[in-house]
Design a protein around this motif. Structure first.
Motif, mmCIF file in Angstrom:
data_model
loop_
_atom_site.group_PDB
_atom_site.id
_atom_site.type_symbol
_atom_site.label_atom_id
_atom_site.label_comp_id
_atom_site.label_asym_id
_atom_site.label_seq_id
_atom_site.Cartn_x
_atom_site.Cartn_y
_atom_site.Cartn_z
ATOM 1 N N PRO A 134 0.837 -1.207 0.000
ATOM 2 C CA PRO A 134 0.000 0.000 0.000
ATOM 3 C C PRO A 134 0.866 1.249 0.000
ATOM 4 O O PRO A 134 2.019 1.241 0.435
ATOM 5 N N PHE A 189 -14.152 -1.965 1.930
ATOM 6 C CA PHE A 189 -13.543 -2.145 0.616
ATOM 7 C C PHE A 189 -13.040 -0.817 0.069
ATOM 8 O O PHE A 189 -11.983 -0.766 -0.581
ATOM 9 N N ARG A 233 -11.905 1.650 1.883
ATOM 10 C CA ARG A 233 -10.657 1.930 2.607
ATOM 11 C C ARG A 233 -9.501 1.121 2.021
ATOM 12 O O ARG A 233 -8.354 1.608 1.962
ATOM 13 N N HIS A 234 -9.782 -0.090 1.578
ATOM 14 C CA HIS A 234 -8.770 -0.909 0.893
ATOM 15 C C HIS A 234 -8.257 -0.194 -0.357
ATOM 16 O O HIS A 234 -7.036 -0.112 -0.585
ATOM 17 N N SER A 288 -6.181 2.845 0.540
ATOM 18 C CA SER A 288 -4.874 2.498 1.113
ATOM 19 C C SER A 288 -3.817 2.272 0.048
ATOM 20 O O SER A 288 -2.615 2.358 0.325
ATOM 21 N N HIS A 289 -4.255 1.989 -1.166
ATOM 22 C CA HIS A 289 -3.321 1.784 -2.268
ATOM 23 C C HIS A 289 -3.185 3.038 -3.144
ATOM 24 O O HIS A 289 -2.601 2.973 -4.232
ATOM 25 N N HIS A 294 -12.460 -10.020 0.595
ATOM 26 C CA HIS A 294 -12.971 -8.694 0.934
ATOM 27 C C HIS A 294 -14.403 -8.737 1.439
ATOM 28 O O HIS A 294 -14.891 -7.751 1.989
#
Length: 383
Positions: free
Chosen positions: A26, A65, A67-68, A71-72, A330
């Motif tokens: 990330p 999801f 936030r996932h 984060s990247h 996820h």
């Protein structure tokens, strides 16, 4: 360990899954391109609903999801067709999704742009379509998100020619408090949008689209083109006014369009960057260093998976996106708003699993294998 998968002809073949995921880290956003992932919604599997009921959303999993993706370093394009807008998610559900996701973006410092449409009405005059757009634009702007003016089924039905598009979009752009993204979604994604911009002749439609932009270039941040025609997108982006970006929505040809040529490039707003999020981010960070070949080396191998997920009928690509999110861990289930998990065949799922596994997209390959075997067992495939 191996797994038996059905092919397109119903015959079983043996596949050996990989044991390690692709190594990605990330990180923050990018300097060379603006990149949005159009994110899916996670249904509430315990809600007592029918395919015709309002959407029941698992808000915790849906926001996790996003936030996932943040984060990247990816931006989130919210309440778009990937979120089953117009295919299970009604305006009330989309409005709540916009409010919650915009608040979450503010809390974590994520970038977000939200779809503005007219799906609170099914038909109406151009004036009524304009009023529906205005209601949604106000909500998105109040939430603090950037607005994406989506194509409208109601406007496609009501418009008698290009002048109606010029009037409605001109009015909205004059009202917008900040520059928006204009979204041209082709009929392969939504058959009700045939003839958008006043003509089924794409050259004539492109001229009208560009006329809208030329009249209000200061109110257009960029345009998202989803026509699955790379050359048409390239030709159009070369005609855009200075300062107006082109965001590719071409899930068939995105690596070459993002890489660009000596006359320009496309940014990205893509549904395929939902399952590809970490890998796509890794590729764009390589592009940030000026390494176009390294970028293509990472992203080109993903095109086969994308073309598989987006094969005709293209609008059902959402099923494959959610399927891969389940395999990747996820979400805890493969249930979709409106029961759309039934929209693709078992051989389609098997090939999607194989291609995604080959790319190393699953953080826990063993979990993905176990879940794939669970699905196969439900269809009567013994291992």
């Amino acid at each position: 360990m191996t797994i038996r998968l059905p092919d397109a002809h119903g015959a079983l073949r043996t596949y050996e899954p990989r044991t390690e995921p692709l190594a990605v880290t990330p990180g923050a956003g990018f300097s060379c391109r603006t990149v949005f992932s159009a994110a899916h919604v996670v249904a509430d599997p315990f809600a007592d609903v029918s395919p015709d009921s309002p959407a029941a959303i698992d808000w915790d999993a849906t926001l996790a999801f996003r936030r996932h993706l943040w984060s990247h370093g990816l931006g989130v394009a919210e309440a778009m067709d990937t979120a089953q807008r117009g295919m299970g998610l009604d305006w009330a559900g989309a409005a709540e999704l916009i409010r919650r996701s915009a608040a979450e973006a503010k809390a974590v410092g994520g970038s977000i742009a939200c779809g503005v449409g007219t799906d609170q009405i099914t038909s109406g005059t151009p004036a009524e379509v304009r009023a529906a757009y205005e209601e949604q634009l106000a909500l998105v702007e109040e939430s603090g998100a950037q607005a994406i003016l989506m194509a409208s089924r109601a406007l496609a039905a009501a418009a008698t020619g290009p002048e109606d598009y010029l009037e409605v979009y001109g009015h909205l752009l004059r009202q917008a408090s900040e520059p928006v993204i204009l979204h041209w979604l082709g009929p392969m994604f939504d058959p009700a949008l045939e003839g958008y911009w006043g003509s089924s002749d794409l050259d004539a439609a492109t001229d009208t689209f560009l006329d809208v932009i030329a009249a209000h270039p200061d109110k257009v941040d960029g345009v998202k083109i989803s026509l699955l025609d790379a050359q048409r997108e390239i030709d159009l982006r070369r005609r855009l006014p200075n300062g107006v970006r082109c965001y590719t929505g071409d899930d068939f040809n995105y690596p070459e369009l993002i890489a660009g040529d000596d006359q320009g490039f496309s940014h990205a707003l893509l549904g395929i960057f939902d399952p590809l999020g970490p890998l796509a981010s890794e590729a764009v960070r390589v592009l940030d260093t000026g390494d176009v070949n390294g970028f293509r080396a990472l992203l080109d191998p993903t095109v086969e998976l994308s073309r598989h997920l987006f094969q005709a009928p293209t609008r059902f690509y959402k099923t494959g996106v959610v399927f891969l999110a389940w395999l990747a861990g996820h979400q805890s289930h493969f249930t979709m708003v409106g029961g759309l998990q039934s929209a693709r065949s078992l051989p389609h799922f098997a090939r999607a699993y194989e291609l995604a596994d080959g790319l190393g997209l699953f953080p826990d390959p063993k979990l993905a294998e176990e879940r794939m075997k669970t699905l196969l067992a439900l269809y009567g495939v013994a291992q």
